[in-house]
Write an enzyme that holds these catalytic residues in place. Structure first.
Site, PDB file in Angstrom:
ATOM      1  CG  ASP A 136       6.202  38.560  21.591  1.00  0.00           C
ATOM      2  OD1 ASP A 136       6.570  39.715  21.874  1.00  0.00           O
ATOM      3  OD2 ASP A 136       6.977  37.689  21.154  1.00  0.00           O
TER       4      ASP A 136
ATOM      5  CE  LYS B  37       9.665  39.436  22.065  1.00  0.00           C
ATOM      6  NZ  LYS B  37       9.685  38.318  21.153  1.00  0.00           N
TER       7      LYS B  37
ATOM      8  CB  CYS C  14       8.652  34.991  22.815  1.00  0.00           C
ATOM      9  SG  CYS C  14       8.952  34.995  21.035  1.00  0.00           S
TER      10      CYS C  14
HETATM   11  C1  C5J Z   1       6.519  33.902  20.322  1.00  0.00           C
HETATM   12  C2  C5J Z   1       6.790  32.508  18.374  1.00  0.00           C
HETATM   13  N1  C5J Z   1       6.117  35.084  20.695  1.00  0.00           N
HETATM   14  N2  C5J Z   1       6.353  31.399  18.967  1.00  0.00           N
HETATM   15  N3  C5J Z   1       6.748  33.711  18.997  1.00  0.00           N
HETATM   16  O1  C5J Z   1       6.650  32.996  21.120  1.00  0.00           O
HETATM   17  O2  C5J Z   1       7.201  32.454  17.231  1.00  0.00           O
END
Ligand code: C5J
Length: 218
Positions: free
Chosen positions: A24, A126, A159
């Site tokens: 991400d 995802k 994540c």
């Molecule tokens: C991730 C989030 N990628 N913190 N997303 O950690 O919402």
């Protein structure tokens, strides 16, 4: 077997069965003016991962090892957004500085320019926090004989943690690189990393990227 100095013990891996997971690293989480910053977060806490991750990716690709990127997001009609996630994240799908927030195809949803996936690298979209939920990551790893994952990206306690926990339960050995994962909250970063390596490595191992780069560059 290449071995990296790690907590709680050295991490050994086989080049043929190890993949780098980049979680991400999206504009909406990392760019000033993006979704993350609009929530009052300090994006500098995440942006400090860009330089070490760039160096790691360069070395990893030079060694010919597989890279898998993930992006958190949803179809434009939000039909794949878990209802509980939407209920507590009503800004998902709303207009943001970089397009509709966390919607596939929008500028903010894509990976930052510095870490753009190379041709042939897998990109997993995802809808959840974990990279296994509602994706074909399991099948991709099984097909390539991957048993070990080097995990990087953001955010450490959300994540990254969810993915490492899911991976651990599925039998993957995970090495999390402390300088290549980031949290908006320094305390969560510190404790999140401690939690992974605690109790003999309950979810995996933690190391710094230069130690791994040295091993794969031999
Ligand atoms: C991730 C989030 N990628 N913190 N997303 O950690 O919402």
């Amino acid at each position: 077997m290449p071995t990296v100095d790690a907590q709680p013990s050295p991490f050994g891996f086989d080049r043929d069965s190890t993949a780098l997971l980049v979680i991400d690293m999206q504009r909406d989480f990392l760019l000033p003016g993006g979704f993350g910053e609009s929530l009052g977060n300090d994006v500098a806490q995440l942006r400090r991962t860009i330089e070490p991750l760039t160096a790691l990716l360069t070395a990893w690709r030079a060694a010919g090892l597989p890279v898998i990127h993930t992006r958190e997001g949803h179809d434009s009609d939000l039909s794949d957004c878990p209802p509980a996630k939407l209920a507590r994240g009503p800004m998902i799908g709303q207009p943001g500085h970089f397009g509709r927030i966390l919607i596939r195809g929008e500028y903010g949803h894509d990976i930052i320019d510095e870490l753009r996936p190379a041709d042939g690298e897998v990109v997993i979209d995802k809808p959840g926090k974990g990279a296994f939920y509602s994706t074909d990551l399991s099948e991709i790893l099984e097909k390539s004989g991957i048993t070990h994952l080097v995990v990087t990206g953001v955010t450490t306690e959300v994540c990254v943690h969810t993915t490492v926990r899911e991976a651990n339960d599925r039998g993957y050995e995970c090495l999390v690189l402390a300088d290549c994962v980031g949290s908006y909250f320094p305390e969560f970063q510190r404790v999140g990393l401690q939690m992974i390596a605690a109790q003999g490595g309950i979810f995996g191992w933690v190391a710094e990227s230069p130690a791994l780069i040295k091993e794969i560059s031999r």
